[in-house]
Design an enzyme around this catalytic site. Structure first.
Site, PDB file in Angstrom:
ATOM      1  N   ARG A   1      14.532  -0.838  21.523  1.00 45.54           N
ATOM      2  CA  ARG A   1      13.285  -1.276  21.858  1.00 45.54           C
ATOM      3  C   ARG A   1      13.153  -2.404  20.548  1.00 45.54           C
ATOM      4  O   ARG A   1      12.127  -3.285  20.852  1.00 45.54           O
ATOM      5  CB  ARG A   1      12.271  -0.357  21.471  1.00 45.54           C
ATOM      6  CG  ARG A   1      12.218   1.044  22.650  1.00 45.54           C
ATOM      7  CD  ARG A   1      12.324   0.345  23.841  1.00 45.54           C
ATOM      8  NE  ARG A   1      12.317   1.557  24.831  1.00 45.54           N
ATOM      9  CZ  ARG A   1      13.360   2.321  25.421  1.00 45.54           C
ATOM     10  NH1 ARG A   1      14.773   1.699  25.033  1.00 45.54           N
ATOM     11  NH2 ARG A   1      13.193   3.079  26.154  1.00 45.54           N
TER      12      ARG A   1
ATOM     13  N   ARG B   1      -0.255  11.271   0.600  1.00 46.64           N
ATOM     14  CA  ARG B   1       0.097  10.032   0.910  1.00 46.64           C
ATOM     15  C   ARG B   1       1.567   9.662   1.190  1.00 46.64           C
ATOM     16  O   ARG B   1       1.787   8.519   1.514  1.00 46.64           O
ATOM     17  CB  ARG B   1      -0.460   9.022   0.139  1.00 46.64           C
ATOM     18  CG  ARG B   1      -0.106   8.895  -1.219  1.00 46.64           C
ATOM     19  CD  ARG B   1      -1.049   8.423  -2.262  1.00 46.64           C
ATOM     20  NE  ARG B   1      -0.422   8.801  -3.851  1.00 46.64           N
ATOM     21  CZ  ARG B   1      -0.537   9.989  -4.599  1.00 46.64           C
ATOM     22  NH1 ARG B   1      -1.213  10.808  -4.042  1.00 46.64           N
ATOM     23  NH2 ARG B   1      -0.173   9.722  -5.750  1.00 46.64           N
TER      24      ARG B   1
ATOM     25  N   ASP C   1       5.070   1.822  -9.796  1.00 42.58           N
ATOM     26  CA  ASP C   1       3.956   2.411 -10.190  1.00 42.58           C
ATOM     27  C   ASP C   1       3.183   1.715 -11.325  1.00 42.58           C
ATOM     28  O   ASP C   1       2.334   2.203 -11.759  1.00 42.58           O
ATOM     29  CB  ASP C   1       3.801   3.881 -10.266  1.00 42.58           C
ATOM     30  CG  ASP C   1       4.554   4.256 -11.464  1.00 42.58           C
ATOM     31  OD1 ASP C   1       5.487   3.480 -12.152  1.00 42.58           O
ATOM     32  OD2 ASP C   1       4.873   5.677 -11.465  1.00 42.58           O
TER      33      ASP C   1
ATOM     34  N   CYS D   1      -4.458   4.922  -9.771  1.00 46.72           N
ATOM     35  CA  CYS D   1      -4.826   5.981  -8.825  1.00 46.72           C
ATOM     36  C   CYS D   1      -5.253   7.267  -9.274  1.00 46.72           C
ATOM     37  O   CYS D   1      -6.000   8.224  -8.789  1.00 46.72           O
ATOM     38  CB  CYS D   1      -3.204   6.452  -8.187  1.00 46.72           C
ATOM     39  SG  CYS D   1      -2.324   5.408  -7.232  1.00 46.72           S
TER      40      CYS D   1
END
Length: 337
Positions: free
Chosen positions: A7, A66, A125, A183
């Site tokens: 695909r 997450r 991060d 965060c």
């Protein structure tokens, strides 16, 4: 045509030649938290040739909201993110060469960890690591794809040295400590992670298949339904990296011995000593004084409300404080100087 990628090959932007190019490609993902884990999974499913994952951290329960690659079993096992990611990704696609490295990327080991790659995907991060990656990639002419997210907001940009703006063209210096949301202060929504990661991976695939990436900075706020693309020029003459060939972070001038971690009330400490630590011996020494848990990858020490995750190279993550001085004091108390 390989049924696994059929695909994807049918998509005109990829085709058989593009798929073959992906199969030859070597990518390093720096940081395997939210963006890094989601991006790694998409690249592995796309049929990348080789994926190297560099991450210094270990898993905890709050990651699962997450970081969709990981499970509760991974958290309970106490293994580092890089190893958990390697195990999970090999089950998804055994054709891809996958290696998880439990390492703290810095100016001393970046050549070893990123060398030989065709592209670097940003899942870091903190800004120090991003500027370090930017320096390395600009110096070596290696493409990389920047990405960041906090709250419901995220941004991303492809960097092709010599053709596009680099990170320091747009932001010559990292933000001052405490001046940016993290965060830990603003929280994070899973949807923004998948949006930004999707853009990062699409740019990665365009570059690896020989096509031009977007030349702009994408900014998205999924909660406010605000999508923007900011046009940026090519390399800036006044840029410290692109224009002046000054690589402050790669030369170690931007390095710090302690780093506050995004989404964690925690501080990372780098040992001033170069030799490895015998975690087994230390665990025996501390038994009976504080709770300890030893795994093949790290030693977890839990003094009172704090937790110290100690790695064999002497690096530690001290959880339960955002104060570098307090973190260093805990490290010295239980590990030594």
């Amino acid at each position: 045509m390989d049924e696994r990628y059929s695909r994807q090959v049918l998509f005109s932007g990829i085709g058989p030649e593009g798929q073959a190019a992906l199969r030859r490609a070597r990518v390093v993902v720096v940081g395997c938290g939210a963006l890094g884990s989601v991006g790694s999974e998409m690249l592995v499913r796309a049929g990348l040739g080789s994926l190297r994952i560099v991450d210094r951290d270990f898993l905890e329960l709050s990651n699962l909201q997450r970081q969709s690659l990981f499970t509760e079993a991974d958290v309970e096992s106490g293994i580092p993110k890089a190893i958990a990611a390697e195990h999970a990704l090999k089950k998804i696609n055994s054709e891809v060469e996958i290696r998880g490295l439990v390492e703290d990327l810095d100016f001393r080991n970046i050549e070893e960890l990123l060398g030989g790659a065709d592209l670097v995907l940003d899942g870091a991060d903190n800004f120090e690591v991003r500027y370090l990656v930017n320096d390395f990639c600009v110096k070596h002419g290696m493409p990389w794809v920047y990405g960041a997210a906090v709250g419901s907001y995220g941004l991303a940009m492809a960097v092709v040295p010599g053709e596009t703006s680099c990170l320091r063209c747009l932001f010559p210096d990292p933000p001052s400590p405490g001046s940016s949301e993290t965060c830990d202060t603003a929280g994070i929504l899973a949807p923004i992670i998948h949006v930004i990661s999707a853009f990062q991976v699409a740019q990665t695939m365009r570059i690896l298949t020989g096509q031009q990436p977007s030349d702009g900075l994408l900014t998205v706020d999924v909660w406010r339904d605000d999508w923007r693309r900011v046009s940026v020029r090519g390399p800036a003459e006044a840029c410290p990296s692109c224009g002046e060939n000054r690589f402050d972070f790669l030369d170690g001038r931007g390095s710090a011995s302690t780093t506050s971690l995004c989404g964690r009330n925690a501080v990372q400490i780098k040992s001033a000593k170069s030799e490895d630590i015998d975690l087994t011996q230390l665990a025996r020494r501390l038994e009976g004084t504080v709770p300890v848990h030893l795994s093949p990858y790290l030693l977890q020490i839990r003094p009172g409300p704090f937790e110290i995750a100690l790695f064999p190279d002497g690096r530690a993550i001290v959880k339960g404080t955002g104060d570098p001085s307090e973190a260093r004091a805990l490290y010295a108390r239980y590990v030594g100087n």
